[in-house]
Design an enzyme around this catalytic site. Structure first.
Site, PDB file in Angstrom:
ATOM      1  N   HIS A 101     -13.885  34.304  -1.325  1.00  0.00           N
ATOM      2  CA  HIS A 101     -13.210  34.228  -0.124  1.00  0.00           C
ATOM      3  C   HIS A 101     -12.884  35.424   0.595  1.00  0.00           C
ATOM      4  O   HIS A 101     -11.716  35.743   1.251  1.00  0.00           O
ATOM      5  CB  HIS A 101     -11.812  33.310  -0.141  1.00  0.00           C
ATOM      6  CG  HIS A 101     -11.391  32.728   1.011  1.00  0.00           C
ATOM      7  ND1 HIS A 101     -10.337  32.812   1.598  1.00  0.00           N
ATOM      8  CD2 HIS A 101     -12.293  31.839   2.092  1.00  0.00           C
ATOM      9  CE1 HIS A 101     -10.210  32.257   2.864  1.00  0.00           C
ATOM     10  NE2 HIS A 101     -11.225  31.943   2.989  1.00  0.00           N
ATOM     11  N   TYR A 130     -31.209  51.892  -6.972  1.00  0.00           N
ATOM     12  CA  TYR A 130     -30.849  51.354  -5.752  1.00  0.00           C
ATOM     13  C   TYR A 130     -31.839  51.143  -4.998  1.00  0.00           C
ATOM     14  O   TYR A 130     -31.851  50.218  -4.072  1.00  0.00           O
ATOM     15  CB  TYR A 130     -29.999  52.868  -5.011  1.00  0.00           C
ATOM     16  CG  TYR A 130     -28.721  53.092  -5.627  1.00  0.00           C
ATOM     17  CD1 TYR A 130     -27.602  52.597  -5.214  1.00  0.00           C
ATOM     18  CD2 TYR A 130     -28.589  54.101  -6.555  1.00  0.00           C
ATOM     19  CE1 TYR A 130     -26.446  52.707  -5.834  1.00  0.00           C
ATOM     20  CE2 TYR A 130     -27.452  54.342  -7.027  1.00  0.00           C
ATOM     21  CZ  TYR A 130     -26.106  53.733  -6.508  1.00  0.00           C
ATOM     22  OH  TYR A 130     -24.771  54.018  -7.194  1.00  0.00           O
ATOM     23  N   ASN A 139     -35.438  44.961   1.969  1.00  0.00           N
ATOM     24  CA  ASN A 139     -35.553  46.132   2.716  1.00  0.00           C
ATOM     25  C   ASN A 139     -35.838  47.512   1.760  1.00  0.00           C
ATOM     26  O   ASN A 139     -34.703  48.130   1.522  1.00  0.00           O
ATOM     27  CB  ASN A 139     -34.429  46.472   3.508  1.00  0.00           C
ATOM     28  CG  ASN A 139     -34.749  47.477   4.748  1.00  0.00           C
ATOM     29  OD1 ASN A 139     -35.415  48.289   4.499  1.00  0.00           O
ATOM     30  ND2 ASN A 139     -33.683  47.470   5.642  1.00  0.00           N
ATOM     31  N   ASN A 153     -18.108  46.818  -2.566  1.00  0.00           N
ATOM     32  CA  ASN A 153     -18.088  45.281  -3.366  1.00  0.00           C
ATOM     33  C   ASN A 153     -16.526  44.984  -3.601  1.00  0.00           C
ATOM     34  O   ASN A 153     -16.000  45.754  -4.365  1.00  0.00           O
ATOM     35  CB  ASN A 153     -18.904  45.415  -4.580  1.00  0.00           C
ATOM     36  CG  ASN A 153     -18.847  44.438  -5.638  1.00  0.00           C
ATOM     37  OD1 ASN A 153     -18.298  43.334  -5.009  1.00  0.00           O
ATOM     38  ND2 ASN A 153     -19.370  44.487  -6.656  1.00  0.00           N
ATOM     39  N   CYS A 161     -21.946  45.446  -9.706  1.00  0.00           N
ATOM     40  CA  CYS A 161     -22.597  46.775  -9.210  1.00  0.00           C
ATOM     41  C   CYS A 161     -22.778  47.978 -10.240  1.00  0.00           C
ATOM     42  O   CYS A 161     -23.211  48.965 -10.114  1.00  0.00           O
ATOM     43  CB  CYS A 161     -21.557  47.272  -7.982  1.00  0.00           C
ATOM     44  SG  CYS A 161     -19.942  47.474  -8.249  1.00  0.00           S
ATOM     45  N   HIS A 162     -21.765  47.838 -11.241  1.00  0.00           N
ATOM     46  CA  HIS A 162     -21.993  48.826 -12.374  1.00  0.00           C
ATOM     47  C   HIS A 162     -23.519  48.908 -12.928  1.00  0.00           C
ATOM     48  O   HIS A 162     -23.893  49.965 -13.624  1.00  0.00           O
ATOM     49  CB  HIS A 162     -21.174  48.656 -13.419  1.00  0.00           C
ATOM     50  CG  HIS A 162     -21.269  47.264 -14.354  1.00  0.00           C
ATOM     51  ND1 HIS A 162     -20.666  46.142 -13.841  1.00  0.00           N
ATOM     52  CD2 HIS A 162     -21.817  47.061 -15.180  1.00  0.00           C
ATOM     53  CE1 HIS A 162     -20.936  45.007 -14.496  1.00  0.00           C
ATOM     54  NE2 HIS A 162     -21.779  45.609 -15.356  1.00  0.00           N
ATOM     55  N   GLU A 188     -22.502  46.080 -22.342  1.00  0.00           N
ATOM     56  CA  GLU A 188     -23.502  45.003 -22.198  1.00  0.00           C
ATOM     57  C   GLU A 188     -24.823  45.343 -23.005  1.00  0.00           C
ATOM     58  O   GLU A 188     -25.357  44.397 -23.595  1.00  0.00           O
ATOM     59  CB  GLU A 188     -23.899  45.047 -20.794  1.00  0.00           C
ATOM     60  CG  GLU A 188     -22.783  44.766 -19.950  1.00  0.00           C
ATOM     61  CD  GLU A 188     -23.204  44.497 -18.154  1.00  0.00           C
ATOM     62  OE1 GLU A 188     -24.475  44.314 -18.122  1.00  0.00           O
ATOM     63  OE2 GLU A 188     -22.630  43.975 -17.571  1.00  0.00           O
TER      64      GLU A 188
END
Length: 200
Positions: A101, A130, A139, A153, A161-162, A188
């Site tokens: 939200h 990127y 794009n 973010n 985003c990491h 990860e």
């Protein structure tokens, strides 16, 4: 692989009754400040790390240390998801993602498109450049705009985003700082290797 769950983004109609609640989650990387309302999650603020946690700290329990008594449903879902991310990553694939939200995720924009693409297409333990993410979002010439989207973010870790790195293989910038990005990527990698070694 369980189907990807894409959280719903609630409509603009309910802006006025948006009562924001905050919780603090004590995690292996420090205190994560999470805010949201009944409608969804607003923001996850990352701690700035000056040193990487040692083995013992990185296994620290992941628990809510402030604000537990008045958590909204999206905040409960968020803290449960983050707890799994740090402690039992395989479970994140089956847990519901909280609704979002934050205004940035309400309006149609390239930034929103990039963040959704990242959430949907780049899985735990994977990385993307990127430029590759710009391609995925439709794009191919917008690698620089992808960098801007990563900087804005509002919900890091959940919107990962990491996992976005430079084409050269260097990790690049991160809102929580270079050390935190390195920690998340290595967490990860290690967890994914453990998963792959398990008998199927």
């Amino acid at each position: 692989m369980a189907p990807k769950l894409v959280p719903k983004v609630t409509s603009k109609g309910g802006e006025s009754q948006c009562k924001e609640k905050r919780v603090v989650l004590l995690s292996p990387v420090g205190k994560l400040q999470i805010s949201g309302c009944e409608m969804g999650l607003h923001e996850i603020k990352l701690p700035k790390m000056s040193v990487l946690p040692s083995g013992a700290e990185s296994l620290a329990a992941c628990e809510v240390c402030e604000g537990a008594e008045e958590m909204t449903e999206p905040l409960k879902q968020c803290t449960a998801w983050l707890h799994a991310y740090f402690c039992q990553p395989a479970r994140t694939a089956t847990l519901p993602l909280p609704a979002f939200h934050h205004p940035l995720l309400q309006q149609d924009s390239f930034t929103k498109e990039v963040l959704w693409t990242l959430l949907r297409d780049v899985e735990f333990g994977e990385v993307v450049s990127y430029k590759q993410l710009a391609d995925l979002a439709g794009n191919s010439r917008a690698a620089r705009a992808v960098g801007g989207a990563m900087r804005s973010n509002p919900i890091p870790i959940i919107i990962p985003c990491h996992r976005v790195i430079r084409s050269s293989g260097q990790s690049g910038n991160y809102g929580g700082g270079h050390l935190l990005k390195e920690w998340l990527l290595s967490h990860e990698r290690l967890q994914k290797e453990k998963q792959q070694k398990l008998p199927h």
